[in-house]
Design an enzyme around this catalytic site. Sequence first.
Site, PDB file in Angstrom:
ATOM      1  N   SER B 157       0.838  -1.188   0.000  1.00 60.60           N
ATOM      2  CA  SER B 157       0.000   0.000   0.000  1.00 60.60           C
ATOM      3  C   SER B 157       0.884   1.254   0.000  1.00 60.60           C
ATOM      4  O   SER B 157       1.828   1.340  -0.789  1.00 60.60           O
ATOM      5  CB  SER B 157      -0.943  -0.048   1.217  1.00 60.60           C
ATOM      6  OG  SER B 157      -1.943   0.923   1.140  1.00 60.60           O
ATOM      7  N   ASP B 324      -8.729  -6.329  -4.850  1.00 60.99           N
ATOM      8  CA  ASP B 324      -8.358  -5.051  -4.240  1.00 60.99           C
ATOM      9  C   ASP B 324      -8.954  -3.916  -5.068  1.00 60.99           C
ATOM     10  O   ASP B 324      -8.543  -3.690  -6.204  1.00 60.99           O
ATOM     11  CB  ASP B 324      -6.828  -4.936  -4.203  1.00 60.99           C
ATOM     12  CG  ASP B 324      -6.337  -3.669  -3.511  1.00 60.99           C
ATOM     13  OD1 ASP B 324      -7.163  -2.789  -3.177  1.00 60.99           O
ATOM     14  OD2 ASP B 324      -5.111  -3.567  -3.300  1.00 60.99           O
ATOM     15  N   HIS B 357      -7.927  -5.192  -0.410  1.00 58.95           N
ATOM     16  CA  HIS B 357      -6.636  -4.543  -0.191  1.00 58.95           C
ATOM     17  C   HIS B 357      -5.868  -5.192   0.962  1.00 58.95           C
ATOM     18  O   HIS B 357      -4.642  -5.297   0.917  1.00 58.95           O
ATOM     19  CB  HIS B 357      -6.884  -3.061   0.087  1.00 58.95           C
ATOM     20  CG  HIS B 357      -5.648  -2.232   0.146  1.00 58.95           C
ATOM     21  ND1 HIS B 357      -4.773  -2.132  -0.915  1.00 58.95           N
ATOM     22  CD2 HIS B 357      -5.127  -1.453   1.135  1.00 58.95           C
ATOM     23  CE1 HIS B 357      -3.766  -1.330  -0.582  1.00 58.95           C
ATOM     24  NE2 HIS B 357      -3.960  -0.910   0.651  1.00 58.95           N
TER      25      HIS B 357
END
Lengths: 384, 384
Positions: B157, B324, B357
């Site tokens: 991320s 995601d 995610h």
Amino acid sequence: MATSYPVDSVGLVSPQSVTFNTPLELDGGHTLESFELAYETYGTLNADASNAVLVCHALSGTHHAAGYHADDDRKPGWWEACIGPGKPLDTERFFVVCSNNLGGCHGSTGPTSLNPATGQPYGADFPLVTVRDWVRSQALLADHLGIQRWAAVAGGSLGGMQALQWAIDLPDRVANVVAIAAAPRLSAQNIAFNEVARQAIRSDPEFHEGRYQQAGDRPRRGLMLARMLGHITYLSEAAMREKFGRDQRGANGDYGYNFDVEFEVESYLRYQGQSFVDRFDANTYLLMTKALDYFDPAAEYGGDLGQALAHTRSRYFVASFTSDWRFPPSASREIVRALLDTNKSVSYAEIEADHGHDAFLMPVPQYLDTFTAFMRGINLGAAA
Amino acid sequence: MATSYPVDSVGLVSPQSVTFNTPLELDGGHTLESFELAYETYGTLNADASNAVLVCHALSGTHHAAGYHADDDRKPGWWEACIGPGKPLDTERFFVVCSNNLGGCHGSTGPTSLNPATGQPYGADFPLVTVRDWVRSQALLADHLGIQRWAAVAGGSLGGMQALQWAIDLPDRVANVVAIAAAPRLSAQNIAFNEVARQAIRSDPEFHEGRYQQAGDRPRRGLMLARMLGHITYLSEAAMREKFGRDQRGANGDYGYNFDVEFEVESYLRYQGQSFVDRFDANTYLLMTKALDYFDPAAEYGGDLGQALAHTRSRYFVASFTSDWRFPPSASREIVRALLDTNKSVSYAEIEADHGHDAFLMPVPQYLDTFTAFMRGINLGAAA
């Protein structure tokens, strides 16, 4: 000076209102001794009352679905794209009715209305209502207007779900159902977004446990946050990218290194949030989200949507939009599959559109064309 | 009584800290005269300091990436799935370093730290920092640890974006980049979610313009809303459906017709929001979201990501997860395409996973296997 409206608009319209003194028993156990519904109509009811179409509004909608309230109105009703002469809900042919849902904040009895028992606004004491309660209340409106059977009940999003509920609850009174961008029930993600919106409102210190009117206050910040969040789910990622991208408000592309509005998308959301607060009531927003969460007609049939729809006597038009991630095509397909499983007449259009969930409000050509084609195929005056 | 840790865990670890009295000029124009970084290390630095891996954390992460702080710790560090003996970041081979980002709230200098100029907590006066500022500060940490060149800089991320920025800003100091579930920049929708989170915090009356510590207060409600919203974007729609569906807390399936927790997903979100408030600072949350919004290394190359990466001297491992929707595979593919366009060595894995995610934190076999394969291929001690 005469103002001219677009030729395909119903033009100047006036809201109407009716009070029912019949007690209305609600799903949640409460009874409303009397209630008022605000509504509008467009077109003319024919002699045998066979050309009436009920339009159901979405979460934040009103009974003002088409036309203008005044010559200087900047915006027409919310479904102007679909209601008017020559449009899918052709007012040369149909008598279109739209009411503000019970619990609303635009004229129908709701949390901002006076509670006859206390002489104070209902506020948090207004009972939660369900989509079935809306059907019950609208059936009284149909009686009042002399409409035994709707040629069609139509709506987008929550309004489309309400149209399905009409067919389920009162099968003899609905000839056709139009369910656009709807879903058979909310997903966990849908409920999650609703819950964040509710927490935003209910945790606002100015919410006062829902009695903000008596406190001379309003949970503006909470309602603004709820609306900002809503708008993210109404637009597709692609629509946001095209509309805003990473465009900045300042021309030079430098960052401000502070919390002022910097990106266009921030400006858009803040504006949408702020303007909503001036026209919507927080308690109404809360109860509308709960009505959405609760909607699940298959539940009492062991989760079998086909069984829930089996006894209905309507023809169906279902439409979805490819970029809608709030109520995506897969949700509409589930409705269509359930209808096919029980041998119902159903037309389905999966429409390529970049606008996300909001596409149901927009003049997307394929959408208007297929919707028009379905409505033209309705044989008015046919026996039930 | 001796506690036994899993054999593939680094076990008991202790945070460390270092203070730099070198002035640090920030992208936003401010200079920090001195600052502290909290960090942890796992494994042993080899003689020529060629086996060091820097792990960068995501939005709400900390320097506690692996192992346990105490025998009764219920949860290990946030990247326990990937750090430890035999894991992708194999502590038998690598010396793994993770620091709390500057501006954080877990030991590194940030809004909750005392501002030496005033003797009060920085609060809202702590300057906004960028991903580049984090690279600058971590370069000083590398110097302090005697690490001239990282064998790899890795993260998921925001941490993956930071790894990319390392390669861009200090190409001679990064042999390999691992960027998991990252993106070359935030989309309008990403920024929109961040903006709602910021508004939730900043509109909380207990935010006190960011000086809540001095006021003996905290914007708990706003931070809770921000975290609830974040969690929706961390999970996929499918993961939410599988985890919660429309399951209700009560056993009988009846609705409560009130605003108590009714669905499991509501309970989950409220719990996540409430527990976050106890361990995170609102000003840090705000500045982390701005660092995310600002990250856009292609911007100074006319939007050409390939140009931004052309001068880098790293090998790359990029991975994304099919479900995601926060930083979807299309975002990772854009990074990979830019790397291929400039003839970089890049491995890319698009991993089938339902977790959204959050998958980058989880022991998804294909993810661990491809990550391990890439790390095993790193030739330690190779000349720059």
